[in-house]
Structures are given as C-alpha cells and as structure tokens.
Design a protein around this motif. Structure first.
Motif, PDB file in Angstrom:
ATOM      1  N   PHE A 131     -12.829  27.260  48.776  1.00  0.00           N
ATOM      2  CA  PHE A 131     -12.526  26.021  49.187  1.00  0.00           C
ATOM      3  C   PHE A 131     -13.463  25.008  48.407  1.00  0.00           C
ATOM      4  CE2 PHE A 131     -11.479  28.311  53.054  1.00  0.00           C
ATOM      5  CZ  PHE A 131     -10.025  28.366  52.933  1.00  0.00           C
ATOM      6  N   GLY A 132     -12.738  23.927  47.897  1.00  0.00           N
ATOM      7  CA  GLY A 132     -13.386  22.763  47.183  1.00  0.00           C
ATOM      8  C   GLY A 132     -12.979  23.104  45.643  1.00  0.00           C
ATOM      9  N   ASP A 133     -12.694  24.120  45.377  1.00  0.00           N
ATOM     10  CA  ASP A 133     -12.528  24.432  43.723  1.00  0.00           C
ATOM     11  C   ASP A 133     -11.201  24.691  43.548  1.00  0.00           C
ATOM     12  OD1 ASP A 133     -12.412  25.755  41.213  1.00  0.00           O
ATOM     13  OD2 ASP A 133     -14.179  26.961  41.512  1.00  0.00           O
ATOM     14  N   ASP A 134     -10.274  23.683  43.192  1.00  0.00           N
ATOM     15  CA  ASP A 134      -8.767  23.757  43.324  1.00  0.00           C
ATOM     16  C   ASP A 134      -8.564  24.883  41.996  1.00  0.00           C
ATOM     17  OD1 ASP A 134      -8.630  21.996  45.136  1.00  0.00           O
ATOM     18  OD2 ASP A 134      -8.098  20.426  43.738  1.00  0.00           O
ATOM     19  N   GLU A 135      -9.105  24.971  41.014  1.00  0.00           N
ATOM     20  CA  GLU A 135      -8.772  25.783  39.940  1.00  0.00           C
ATOM     21  C   GLU A 135      -8.838  27.221  40.397  1.00  0.00           C
ATOM     22  OE1 GLU A 135      -9.858  27.038  35.466  1.00  0.00           O
ATOM     23  OE2 GLU A 135     -10.620  25.149  36.057  1.00  0.00           O
ATOM     24  N   ALA A 136      -9.950  27.701  40.819  1.00  0.00           N
ATOM     25  CA  ALA A 136     -10.330  28.686  41.526  1.00  0.00           C
ATOM     26  C   ALA A 136      -9.230  29.361  42.730  1.00  0.00           C
ATOM     27  CB  ALA A 136     -11.543  29.061  42.074  1.00  0.00           C
TER      28      ALA A 136
END
Length: 100
Positions: A82-87
């Motif tokens: 969460f917080g890492d849109d690309e991941a």
C-alpha cells in the motif's frame, strides 16, 4: 484447479481444522469445506447460500471465512505494498494474467 486446492488445504489444514466450530451433524468442519466456503464468499456469494451449500450454520459462515483468511495470510505471508501504486499495479497485472 483441484491440485492447487488440495495443496492449499494441506498447507492450511492444521490451522483451520479445529473443534471449536462444529458441523451441524456433530463433527468438525473439514478443512476442504472451510476453504471452499471461503473462496465462495470471497467471490461474492451470500452467506446464506454458503450456509445452505456447505451445511454450516449461518452464524458460523463468517467465523469460518475469517479463520481461513487469517490462515492464508499467516501461511503465505501475503503483503500488499500500500502506498506504492506501481507495485500494486504490477501485482494486479500478474494476478490478472494468471486468472485468464
């Protein structure tokens, strides 16, 4: 796929098959039944339908489902970035490609 289902049941059986939740006929609810019920619920089924299909009292459906969800999380160490849109998008794409 049934072979994947049986592997998951074997992985989780010790954690989810206990005597605290009983089948209406008196015995414990089998791990296979608990996993199948959980997968149905996560796919959007009604708890009343799952109760009828798997012969589990309605008041136990969510208890079974959350026990299995916790066991899956604990055994497979699933972590969402969460917080890492690309991941998250990469995870979503990988899941989608395996589901097609």
């Amino acid at each position: 796929d049934y072979s994947c289902f049986t592997i998951i049941v074997a992985d989780l059986k010790e954690d989810i098959e206990c005597n605290s939740i009983r089948h209406p006929r008196g015995g414990p609810i089998l791990a296979e039944v608990q996993l199948a019920l959980t997968l149905r619920m996560l796919a959007g089924a009604s708890y009343l339908d799952c109760s009828e299909i798997y012969k589990v009292v309605p008041s136990s459906v969510y208890t079974v489902m959350w026990r299995v969800v916790r066991a899956i999380y604990n055994f497979y160490k699933i972590c969402f970035p969460f917080g890492d849109d690309e991941a998250l998008q990469n995870m979503e794409a990988e899941f989608r490609s395996r589901s097609e």
